[in-house]
Design a protein around this motif. Sequence first.
Motif, PDB file in Angstrom:
ATOM      1  N   THR A 119       8.768 119.686  81.373  1.00 39.82           N
ATOM      2  CA  THR A 119       7.913 118.730  80.656  1.00 39.82           C
ATOM      3  C   THR A 119       8.747 117.794  79.801  1.00 39.82           C
ATOM      4  N   ASP A 139      -2.926 122.809  81.847  1.00 43.53           N
ATOM      5  CA  ASP A 139      -1.706 122.001  81.827  1.00 43.53           C
ATOM      6  C   ASP A 139      -1.686 121.047  80.635  1.00 43.53           C
ATOM      7  N   VAL A 148       1.287 121.022  77.931  1.00 41.57           N
ATOM      8  CA  VAL A 148       2.100 119.814  77.734  1.00 41.57           C
ATOM      9  C   VAL A 148       2.015 119.320  76.294  1.00 41.57           C
ATOM     10  N   SER A 188       2.496 114.732  83.852  1.00 44.01           N
ATOM     11  CA  SER A 188       3.054 115.156  82.564  1.00 44.01           C
ATOM     12  C   SER A 188       3.020 114.026  81.547  1.00 44.01           C
TER      13      SER A 188
END
Length: 278
Positions: A3, A95, A99, A209
Amino acid sequence: LQTRLQAGQGYGNTLKCFLTVYRNESVTGFFKGMSFPMATTGLNSSVVFGVFSNTQRWLSQLRHGDAAVAPSLADTTVASAVAGLVSVGIGTPVDLVKVRLQMQTQPYTKANVKLKPTAPGFSVYRGAIHCFRTILQKEGIAGIYRGTVAMLLRDVPGYCVYFIPYAIFCDWITPEGCISPSPSSVWLAGGVAGAISWGLCTPMDVVKSRLQADGVYLNQYKGTLDCILQSYQNEGLKVFFRGLTINTVRGFPTSAAMFLGYELSLKAMKRDQTETNP
């Protein structure tokens, strides 16, 4: 590291990123955002593999009148795409939280960007639950599913190049006459499939991302296409291959373990069912 390399600034290559994270955040920096994925990975994996297997059986029943018939390449492709589609519903919020937690110490020095009140370098979220609740309160359901289009573009084709290579390698490795592949064959085929899938999906993983990290301190991207265009204009084509090495290397052991656990669990459940109902 993945990330930070994909959405962060100033980390350079993988080794420099590793050293920077360790120097600034010590060992705990490598485990940021871990709790939410750990709590939900079992659910996500079971749903993905369950949808994939059941879709294959349904297609075999529909096309051949027998769910036990070996699926064709077309059936496997459709089942993979459906599994990828379903996984996005579970995977996007997970996610996003991961992140956001990993990127909340990323310093921004970009000019002409209106930052949020919280100063960069200081924690915005106190943990996974606080992060999820904060995003939901401030951005609503749309905020929780930020990056969904990028996830779809990553996961739908991604699962196709995940399950199809696995099936091909399993058939290729398994000797003729064997009913099912050995555990070592499953492990190797699963690892190769994971490395291929994550390697090919890296460009869209970068976009995903960046979209999900966007919003910790600033709002830079209007959507998936805008993120792609801005990233290309500012950093060139190479930006879409950030984290490629980590994705590929990580993809092998994680996918090998995933497929091996799946196949061994199926065998164990089938054996118990046979013993219970001889």
